[in-house]
Write an enzyme that holds these catalytic residues in place. Structure first.
Site, PDB file in Angstrom:
ATOM      1  N   LYS A  29     -11.175  -4.374  -7.297  1.00  0.00           N
ATOM      2  CA  LYS A  29     -12.246  -3.367  -7.224  1.00  0.00           C
ATOM      3  C   LYS A  29     -12.068  -2.368  -8.353  1.00  0.00           C
ATOM      4  CE  LYS A  29     -12.093  -0.106  -3.932  1.00  0.00           C
ATOM      5  NZ  LYS A  29     -12.251   0.267  -2.507  1.00  0.00           N
TER       6      LYS A  29
ATOM      7  N   ASP B  36       0.860  -1.193   0.000  1.00  0.00           N
ATOM      8  CA  ASP B  36       0.000   0.000   0.000  1.00  0.00           C
ATOM      9  C   ASP B  36       0.895   1.240   0.000  1.00  0.00           C
ATOM     10  OD1 ASP B  36      -3.261   0.388   0.944  1.00  0.00           O
ATOM     11  OD2 ASP B  36      -1.970   2.169   0.925  1.00  0.00           O
TER      12      ASP B  36
HETATM   13  C1  LIG Z   1     -10.236   1.085   0.362  1.00  0.00           C
HETATM   14  S1  LIG Z   1      -8.562   1.151   0.884  1.00  0.00           S
HETATM   15  C2  LIG Z   1      -8.191  -0.542   1.121  1.00  0.00           C
HETATM   16  C3  LIG Z   1      -8.783  -1.118   2.363  1.00  0.00           C
HETATM   17  C4  LIG Z   1      -8.202  -2.483   2.679  1.00  0.00           C
HETATM   18  N1  LIG Z   1      -8.623  -3.482   1.711  1.00  0.00           N
HETATM   19  C5  LIG Z   1      -8.661  -2.959   4.040  1.00  0.00           C
HETATM   20  O1  LIG Z   1      -9.563  -3.779   4.071  1.00  0.00           O
HETATM   21  O2  LIG Z   1      -8.128  -2.523   5.045  1.00  0.00           O
HETATM   22  C6  LIG Z   1      -7.740   1.515  -0.610  1.00  0.00           C
HETATM   23  C7  LIG Z   1      -6.235   1.567  -0.465  1.00  0.00           C
HETATM   24  O3  LIG Z   1      -5.647   1.605  -1.764  1.00  0.00           O
HETATM   25  C8  LIG Z   1      -4.397   2.241  -1.608  1.00  0.00           C
HETATM   26  N2  LIG Z   1      -3.846   2.612  -2.910  1.00  0.00           N
HETATM   27  C9  LIG Z   1      -4.361   3.478  -3.828  1.00  0.00           C
HETATM   28  N3  LIG Z   1      -3.526   3.594  -4.878  1.00  0.00           N
HETATM   29  C10 LIG Z   1      -2.478   2.767  -4.639  1.00  0.00           C
HETATM   30  C11 LIG Z   1      -1.273   2.483  -5.344  1.00  0.00           C
HETATM   31  N4  LIG Z   1      -1.002   3.059  -6.522  1.00  0.00           N
HETATM   32  N5  LIG Z   1      -0.399   1.609  -4.809  1.00  0.00           N
HETATM   33  C12 LIG Z   1      -0.657   1.041  -3.591  1.00  0.00           C
HETATM   34  N6  LIG Z   1      -1.776   1.279  -2.883  1.00  0.00           N
HETATM   35  C13 LIG Z   1      -2.673   2.137  -3.386  1.00  0.00           C
HETATM   36  C14 LIG Z   1      -4.717   3.419  -0.716  1.00  0.00           C
HETATM   37  O4  LIG Z   1      -3.547   3.930  -0.086  1.00  0.00           O
HETATM   38  C15 LIG Z   1      -5.719   2.808   0.276  1.00  0.00           C
HETATM   39  O5  LIG Z   1      -5.101   2.427   1.481  1.00  0.00           O
END
Ligand SMILES: C[S@@+](CC[C@H](N)C(=O)[O-])C[C@H]1O[C@@H](n2cnc3c(N)ncnc32)[C@H](O)[C@@H]1O
Length: 225
Positions: free
Chosen positions: A156, A71
């Protein structure tokens, strides 16, 4: 327009049941309906912070499995010994970097049994769909170096005009592929989860002259519900 209820049933259940986020119930429902994870599997969780999918995956695979998360943000919660959480931008990392924590644990020549992504771009109201699709494309591009043949993928995406094409491109390299909206998805959200099983990387390659042509791209082989 339906209102976004912050402290809903799933928020309260997550608090009561010790999950780090309400999104745990999305993966739990996907697992209940599609059984994408199993004991002792190697699982990659992209966009893993704050860590509730790591919790669910760790419970299912158990101590004989490995769960690797990446992440942009660090996972601050304590994780069991068979979970590795790294900070990194999935758009910038090659497949080999995403595989490296698994190689560290299980040695060279391994691939993941399942790749999960709950990644979402920061929502701004404009262009969210396209940025979300870009994240999914980054996963599809890296799959040959990450996922074993026969493996599963869950990602997603925010629905929009490019969704049918993304679904078709995913369906072209999996035996089964279907979009699913878990109950825990908020009514106001355009998010949908694409769940694909039976990875067939060979279908990526153009058929040899005189060879058997791959089936036309498209979802829907299997998983009728
Ligand atoms: C909805 S949250 C995920 C929640 C996680 N599945 C949980 O249950 O705890 C979406 C995550 O995607 C991450 N994210 C977005 N773009 C990203 C990237 N390019 N590389 C890594 N992580 C990314 C964000 O930092 C965020 O923490």
């Amino acid at each position: 327009m339906p209102r976004r209820v912050l402290h809903d049933e799933f928020f309260r259940r997550a608090k009561a049941e010790g999950y780090l986020a309400r999104s745990a119930y999305k993966l739990l429902e996907i697992q209940q309906r599609r059984a994408v994870l199993g004991a002792s599997m190697a699982v990659l969780d992209l966009g893993c912070a704050p860590g509730s999918w790591l919790q669910v995956a760790a419970q299912v695979v158990g101590p004989g499995g490995v769960v690797v998360g990446f992440d942009l943000a660090p996972v601050r919660a304590e994780v069991p010994g068979w979970v590795v959480a790294r900070v990194g931008d999935v758009l910038a990392l090659p497949a080999s970097d995403l595989l490296e924590p698994l190689v560290q644990r299980r040695g060279p020549g391994v691939l993941y049994d399942a790749v999960l992504s709950d990644m979402a771009p920061n929502t701004s109201g404009a262009g969210d769909h396209f940025r979300s699709v870009r994240l999914c494309e980054a996963i599809l591009e890296r799959l040959p170096g990450l996922l074993r043949p026969g493996g599963s993928l869950v990602y997603k995406v925010f629905e929009g005009e490019q969704y049918p094409d993304l679904l078709a491109r995913t369906g072209a390299v999996f035996a089964r592929c279907k979009g699913l909206k878990p109950r825990a998805t908020r009514e106001v959200s355009t998010e949908i989860y694409v769940v694909a099983g039976g990875y067939e990387p060979a279908l990526r390659h153009a058929p040899k002259p005189g060879g058997i042509a791959p089936p036309p791209p498209g979802p829907g082989r299997g998983w009728g519900r």
